[in-house]
Design a protein around this motif. Structure first.
Motif, PDB file in Angstrom:
ATOM      1  N   HIS A 110       0.840  -1.207   0.000  1.00  0.00           N
ATOM      2  CA  HIS A 110       0.000   0.000   0.000  1.00  0.00           C
ATOM      3  C   HIS A 110       0.872   1.253   0.000  1.00  0.00           C
ATOM      4  CE1 HIS A 110      -3.196   2.813   0.873  1.00  0.00           C
ATOM      5  NE2 HIS A 110      -2.523   3.234   1.932  1.00  0.00           N
ATOM      6  N   LEU A 111       1.936   1.199   0.777  1.00  0.00           N
ATOM      7  CA  LEU A 111       2.851   2.344   0.839  1.00  0.00           C
ATOM      8  C   LEU A 111       3.428   2.653  -0.533  1.00  0.00           C
ATOM      9  CD1 LEU A 111       4.292   4.373   2.660  1.00  0.00           C
ATOM     10  CD2 LEU A 111       5.943   2.590   3.230  1.00  0.00           C
ATOM     11  N   ARG A 112       3.693   1.643  -1.322  1.00  0.00           N
ATOM     12  CA  ARG A 112       4.269   1.843  -2.655  1.00  0.00           C
ATOM     13  C   ARG A 112       3.288   2.525  -3.605  1.00  0.00           C
ATOM     14  NH1 ARG A 112       6.087  -3.103  -5.335  1.00  0.00           N
ATOM     15  NH2 ARG A 112       7.487  -1.783  -6.557  1.00  0.00           N
ATOM     16  N   THR A 113       2.000   2.518  -3.271  1.00  0.00           N
ATOM     17  CA  THR A 113       1.050   3.268  -4.098  1.00  0.00           C
ATOM     18  C   THR A 113       1.095   4.758  -3.805  1.00  0.00           C
ATOM     19  OG1 THR A 113      -0.812   3.101  -2.529  1.00  0.00           O
ATOM     20  CG2 THR A 113      -0.484   1.259  -4.058  1.00  0.00           C
ATOM     21  N   LYS A 114       1.748   5.125  -2.704  1.00  0.00           N
ATOM     22  CA  LYS A 114       1.800   6.531  -2.303  1.00  0.00           C
ATOM     23  C   LYS A 114       2.984   7.280  -2.893  1.00  0.00           C
ATOM     24  CE  LYS A 114      -1.692   6.597   0.625  1.00  0.00           C
ATOM     25  NZ  LYS A 114      -2.846   7.515   0.423  1.00  0.00           N
ATOM     26  N   THR A 115       4.048   6.564  -3.211  1.00  0.00           N
ATOM     27  CA  THR A 115       5.257   7.231  -3.696  1.00  0.00           C
ATOM     28  C   THR A 115       6.114   6.219  -4.430  1.00  0.00           C
ATOM     29  OG1 THR A 115       7.089   8.683  -3.036  1.00  0.00           O
ATOM     30  CG2 THR A 115       6.599   6.828  -1.579  1.00  0.00           C
ATOM     31  N   THR A 116       7.252   6.642  -4.940  1.00  0.00           N
ATOM     32  CA  THR A 116       8.108   5.770  -5.739  1.00  0.00           C
ATOM     33  C   THR A 116       9.019   4.926  -4.859  1.00  0.00           C
ATOM     34  OG1 THR A 116       9.899   7.384  -5.928  1.00  0.00           O
ATOM     35  CG2 THR A 116       8.123   7.514  -7.557  1.00  0.00           C
ATOM     36  N   ASP A 117       9.526   3.839  -5.443  1.00  0.00           N
ATOM     37  CA  ASP A 117      10.481   3.004  -4.714  1.00  0.00           C
ATOM     38  C   ASP A 117      11.703   3.807  -4.285  1.00  0.00           C
ATOM     39  OD1 ASP A 117       8.882   0.797  -4.995  1.00  0.00           O
ATOM     40  OD2 ASP A 117       9.993  -0.063  -6.679  1.00  0.00           O
ATOM     41  N   HIS A 171      10.563  -5.694  -1.809  1.00  0.00           N
ATOM     42  CA  HIS A 171       9.382  -5.274  -2.553  1.00  0.00           C
ATOM     43  C   HIS A 171       9.686  -4.401  -3.767  1.00  0.00           C
ATOM     44  CE1 HIS A 171       6.159  -6.605   0.263  1.00  0.00           C
ATOM     45  NE2 HIS A 171       7.164  -6.595   1.111  1.00  0.00           N
ATOM     46  N   VAL A 172      10.833  -3.738  -3.774  1.00  0.00           N
ATOM     47  CA  VAL A 172      11.073  -2.752  -4.832  1.00  0.00           C
ATOM     48  C   VAL A 172      11.213  -3.414  -6.188  1.00  0.00           C
ATOM     49  CG1 VAL A 172      12.164  -1.125  -3.253  1.00  0.00           C
ATOM     50  CG2 VAL A 172      13.577  -2.810  -4.453  1.00  0.00           C
ATOM     51  N   ASP A 173      10.954  -2.658  -7.218  1.00  0.00           N
ATOM     52  CA  ASP A 173      11.140  -3.143  -8.589  1.00  0.00           C
ATOM     53  C   ASP A 173      12.615  -3.096  -8.964  1.00  0.00           C
ATOM     54  OD1 ASP A 173       8.439  -3.625  -9.046  1.00  0.00           O
ATOM     55  OD2 ASP A 173       8.075  -1.559  -9.690  1.00  0.00           O
ATOM     56  N   HIS A 174      13.005  -4.030  -9.810  1.00  0.00           N
ATOM     57  CA  HIS A 174      14.378  -4.044 -10.302  1.00  0.00           C
ATOM     58  C   HIS A 174      14.670  -2.779 -11.099  1.00  0.00           C
ATOM     59  CE1 HIS A 174      17.188  -5.168 -13.710  1.00  0.00           C
ATOM     60  NE2 HIS A 174      17.962  -5.162 -12.640  1.00  0.00           N
ATOM     61  N   THR A 208      22.499   1.735  -0.621  1.00  0.00           N
ATOM     62  CA  THR A 208      23.190   2.274  -1.790  1.00  0.00           C
ATOM     63  C   THR A 208      22.189   2.899  -2.751  1.00  0.00           C
ATOM     64  OG1 THR A 208      24.930   0.606  -1.603  1.00  0.00           O
ATOM     65  CG2 THR A 208      24.692   1.701  -3.736  1.00  0.00           C
ATOM     66  N   ARG A 209      21.097   2.176  -3.001  1.00  0.00           N
ATOM     67  CA  ARG A 209      20.077   2.713  -3.896  1.00  0.00           C
ATOM     68  C   ARG A 209      19.407   3.931  -3.283  1.00  0.00           C
ATOM     69  NH1 ARG A 209      15.586  -0.995  -7.025  1.00  0.00           N
ATOM     70  NH2 ARG A 209      14.130   0.688  -7.542  1.00  0.00           N
ATOM     71  N   ALA A 210      19.263   3.937  -1.967  1.00  0.00           N
ATOM     72  CA  ALA A 210      18.699   5.105  -1.285  1.00  0.00           C
ATOM     73  C   ALA A 210      19.563   6.343  -1.500  1.00  0.00           C
ATOM     74  CB  ALA A 210      18.558   4.827   0.212  1.00  0.00           C
ATOM     75  N   CYS A 211      20.852   6.134  -1.683  1.00  0.00           N
ATOM     76  CA  CYS A 211      21.781   7.249  -1.895  1.00  0.00           C
ATOM     77  C   CYS A 211      21.997   7.541  -3.382  1.00  0.00           C
ATOM     78  CB  CYS A 211      23.120   6.940  -1.224  1.00  0.00           C
ATOM     79  SG  CYS A 211      23.010   6.750   0.574  1.00  0.00           S
ATOM     80  N   GLY A 212      21.217   6.913  -4.241  1.00  0.00           N
ATOM     81  CA  GLY A 212      21.304   7.197  -5.664  1.00  0.00           C
ATOM     82  C   GLY A 212      22.228   6.302  -6.444  1.00  0.00           C
TER      83      GLY A 212
END
Length: 778
Positions: free
Chosen positions: A299-306, A327-330, A436-440
């Protein structure tokens, strides 16, 4: 007729029957008499209105405004602001209280300074009546005075919680009305409904002052905050907080455009939104009932992007990263300029992983990338690294402390791509990949062993790879069969790259070796780590015993460092016990020229490995023209179509002894194997590794390096997975219950023990002896 109020106290209420009387009493007890209390009932269906009307009959300073339908506290406050007659406004929730001097002290501060916003301290009371906790300290004013854009950046700083509580401030009425002018009248917010108005007011304010007094009593947990998230309905309620910040996006753009510092306003808004999303992640992932976490995250993923979720969790809720990574998309490595690369391992030390990492570091540096090597544990030897490569040892502590340190590394070094060499040997790689992905950045996971290794070890790391693979940009394995397994399990973003040649594969084509005739012994050599679980060094002794029984003239030199309880002294003692000490000897580690000289005096290489990812020693031996005798490892790219290898089924020591005896007695067969070894070594070194590594960090190897699985692959995989599962069970049966219990207890205390050893390194020999006694491998 009562005098005009100086301060209006706006009280939004909804079903506050049990607390509203105390709240209003605190208003009427103000030392400043020139006040009004504007109660806005947001369609209560209990006795709240009756209480207000009863108190209104005793004090005309109480006014009542009623909504026919529930419109949320945001609109209730709007009604109160628009009805207010005072030049300044305090807010009070219907389940809290004001201290008696609140209006007097804050109004004096506003009048004395000319500020349009006055902040004060608060008392936070928990469900048990206690106060003075961490939340209360965080709500205390941080600035004596702020002006201009510093007001909004000071109240909503980067990397800090967004505190939107309106009841911590006295506002000029004109400021609030200007803020409301940017909000639609039909907006209804069920969660964090004070933050939108607070942010816009801060962005419009020109001057803030603070007073140190505690002037408000906030009761934590009485309203919608502080409750357990145990249903999907409550999860949706918490997730609605994101709507509250998103709803003002256009308003913020308008205010920023009219301000003198648009960048400051946008940065503050981004910080507030980041914290809000991180706060929701913490509530729905770290603190929710496990049975609803997956549904809550979807549900949270419907609110914003991965990417928003990961960035927010990385900054404010690191404990959420592992679940989010599931849960995130590749997201592949595309459309990004790659400049900064991290190569990650556990510890730099003797072994294949360090050798591969060092070669990668050299080749990527030569290709123009900025390369940093990070070791997640202590006691590394950075001398393995080429010059020009930076080395960082990750700080100790628990997983959250390490993730914070990792985040700092990624941000300060502007990391684009991470190559994680510990996927098969670490349980925490998903959190680091998510950070790492959180930091771009993006993470490439590198498998340094056959995919069945976790089955042999009896752990869940193969399942983890499947579960968390989507957080990786790409997965690199060492063989086509590994790729077949990954793709059959749905990990289509995978490919294989053989290990790079070592320094021994210098490109020089040597002449084939010749087998001396007569009774000259065949000199066998083995090198690697003296490790039993996978390299089966004890099997070397078994082969030696069988060769002796066959009256084959031979010698065996065993080269390598002590490992996991096995030492050269122990090996030699076992050789004496089995009666082969005269022809078998472990000589300890050798490197560089000394190792090459030892290999060049040998006639053949003997391997008894149970499992390997690449086994670089085969390529090194073949580069010197040595025939190779080994147990079958059919997935290895090195052994396929390799005419320099004589292999037998796993565990068939007699078969190895027979093969060695036959070759020792046949110079023609020996020469043919030697030529085959040289040919195979030449092929092993023929790849353009620089190009392959460049493709790994800028996209992904495709074509021949990412083959599609075949039915034959599936048949072979099923057999190998069964074999290693049975091998694990066979090993497990040899573990006594007492040792199994000791090993389990060891694994529980190991993280704390690691911290202790960093402070008291002198204890390491004692710890190593204890690990050997209870059978805990490194």
């Amino acid at each position: 007729m009562s005098p005009a109020p100086l301060v209006s106290i706006v009280v939004p209420v909804h079903n506050d029957e049990g607390t509203i009387e105390a709240a209003l009493a605190s208003c009427l007890a103000q030392t400043l008499r020139e006040i009004e209390v504007v109660c806005v009932d947001d369609a209560s269906d209990d006795g709240t209105v009756a209480v207000i009307e009863r108190m209104q009959r005793t004090d005309s300073r109480i006014r009542l405004v009623r909504h026919e339908e529930n419109r949320s506290a945001l609109q209730a406050r709007r009604s109160g602001v628009m009805e207010a007659r005072g030049d300044a406004i305090l807010f009070l929730d219907g389940d809290d209280e004001l201290e008696s001097r609140a209006a007097e002290v804050t109004l004096a501060a506003m009048q004395g300074s000319g500020a349009d916003l006055v902040q004060f301290d608060v008392t936070v009371v928990d469900r048990h009546g206690n106060s003075g906790g961490a939340f209360e300290r965080r709500l205390a004013p941080q600035h004596d005075s702020l002006r201009g854009s510093a007001v909004v950046t000071g109240l909503f700083p980067a990397d800090a919680p967004a505190r939107g509580q309106l009841w911590r401030f006295l506002f000029r009425t004109t400021l609030l009305r200007a803020a409301h002018a940017h909000l639609r009248e039909d907006v209804s917010l069920v969660r964090v409904n004070d933050l939108p108005l607070m942010f816009l007011a801060a962005a419009l304010a020109q001057h803030l002052v603070s007073v140190p007094e505690k002037l408000y009593r906030y009761h934590l947990g009485r309203g919608g905050s502080g409750h357990q998230v145990d249903t999907i309905e409550r999860a949706r309620f918490y997730a609605a907080a994101i709507d509250s910040v998103d709803i003002i996006r256009d308003a913020v753009a308008s205010v920023a455009a009219a301000s003198g510092d648009a960048t400051a306003v946008h940065d503050a808004y981004a910080a507030a939104r980041l914290w809000t999303v991180g706060y929701v992640c913490r509530q729905l992932v770290e603190r929710a009932d496990p049975s609803i976490v997956d549904s809550a995250v979807e549900h949270l993923r419907t609110k914003t992007t991965d990417d928003d979720l990961l960035a927010a969790a990385g900054a404010h809720s690191p404990g959420s990263l592992a679940v989010l990574a599931r849960h995130v998309d590749h997201q592949p490595i595309t459309n990004r300029e790659v400049r900064s690369i991290l190569l990650v391992t556990s510890t730099l030390r003797t072994g294949g992983v360090t050798a591969v990492l060092s070669t990668q570091a050299r080749m990527l540096t030569e290709a123009g990338f900025r390369v940093t090597v990070v070791a997640r544990n202590s006691n590394s030897d950075p001398s393995f690294l080429p010059s020009g490569v930076e080395f960082v040892e990750l700080a100790g502590g628990g997983i959250e402390a390490r993730l914070e340190a990792w985040r700092a590394i990624c941000l300060t070094r502007s990391v684009d791509v991470v190559i994680d060499h510990q996927m098969l040997y670490s349980s925490y790689w998903p959190e680091f990949a998510a950070m790492t992905r959180a930091c771009g950045g993006a993470t490439v996971g590198w498998l340094h062993n056959f995919v069945a290794r976790p089955l042999l070890d009896g752990d869940d790391r193969l399942g983890n790879i499947e579960k968390f693979a989507r957080v990786l940009a790409h997965v690199v394995a060492l063989s086509p069969l590994d790729v077949s397994y990954l793709k059959l399990r749905g990990i289509t973003h995978s490919s294989y790259i053989p290990n790079p040649p070592s320094a021994m594969l210098d490109g020089e084509r040597r002449a084939p070796r010749e087998r001396p005739t007569g009774l000259h012994p065949i000199n066998l050599v083995w090198w690697g780590r003296l490790e039993e679980r996978t390299k089966r060094v004890s099997e070397l002794l078994e082969v030696a015993v069988l060769l002796q029984r066959r009256h084959t003239a031979f010698s065996l030199t065993v080269i390598g460092p002590d490992w996991g309880g096995w030492t050269a002294a122990k090996f030699n003692a076992l050789a004496r016990r089995r009666g082969v000490a005269e022809v078998v000897r472990a000589v300890g580690p050798k490197r560089g020229r000394e190792l090459e000289a030892a290999i060049d005096t040998a006639d053949a290489f003997l391997s008894t490995s149970l499992i390997e990812g690449y086994q670089l020693t085969i390529a090194e031996a073949q580069s010197r023209g040595l025939p190779v005798f080994m147990y079958e490892l059919p997935w290895l790219t090195l052994v396929q179509e390799n005419a320099g290898i004589a292999s037998v089924p796993q565990g068939d020591a007699a078969g190895l002894a027979d093969a060695i005896t036959a070759v020792a007695a046949d110079p023609v067969l020996f020469a043919r194997l030697s030529r085959g070894s040289l040919d195979a070594a030449e092929r092993a070194g023929s790849y353009d590794f620089s190009d392959l590594y460049r493709r790994v960090v800028t996209g992904a190897p495709t074509g021949a390096f990412s083959p599609e699985p075949t039915l034959e692959d599936a048949r072979l995989l099923l057999g190998l997975l069964r074999f290693y599962s049975e091998a694990n069970r066979s090993q497990t049966k040899t573990v006594t219950p007492r040792r199994e219990l000791a090993a389990r207890m060891w694994r529980r205390v190991a993280p704390l023990g690691g911290v202790g050893l960093q402070r008291l390194p002198g204890l390491r020999p004692l710890v190593a002896r204890l690990k050997r006694r209870i059978g805990v491998a490194d």
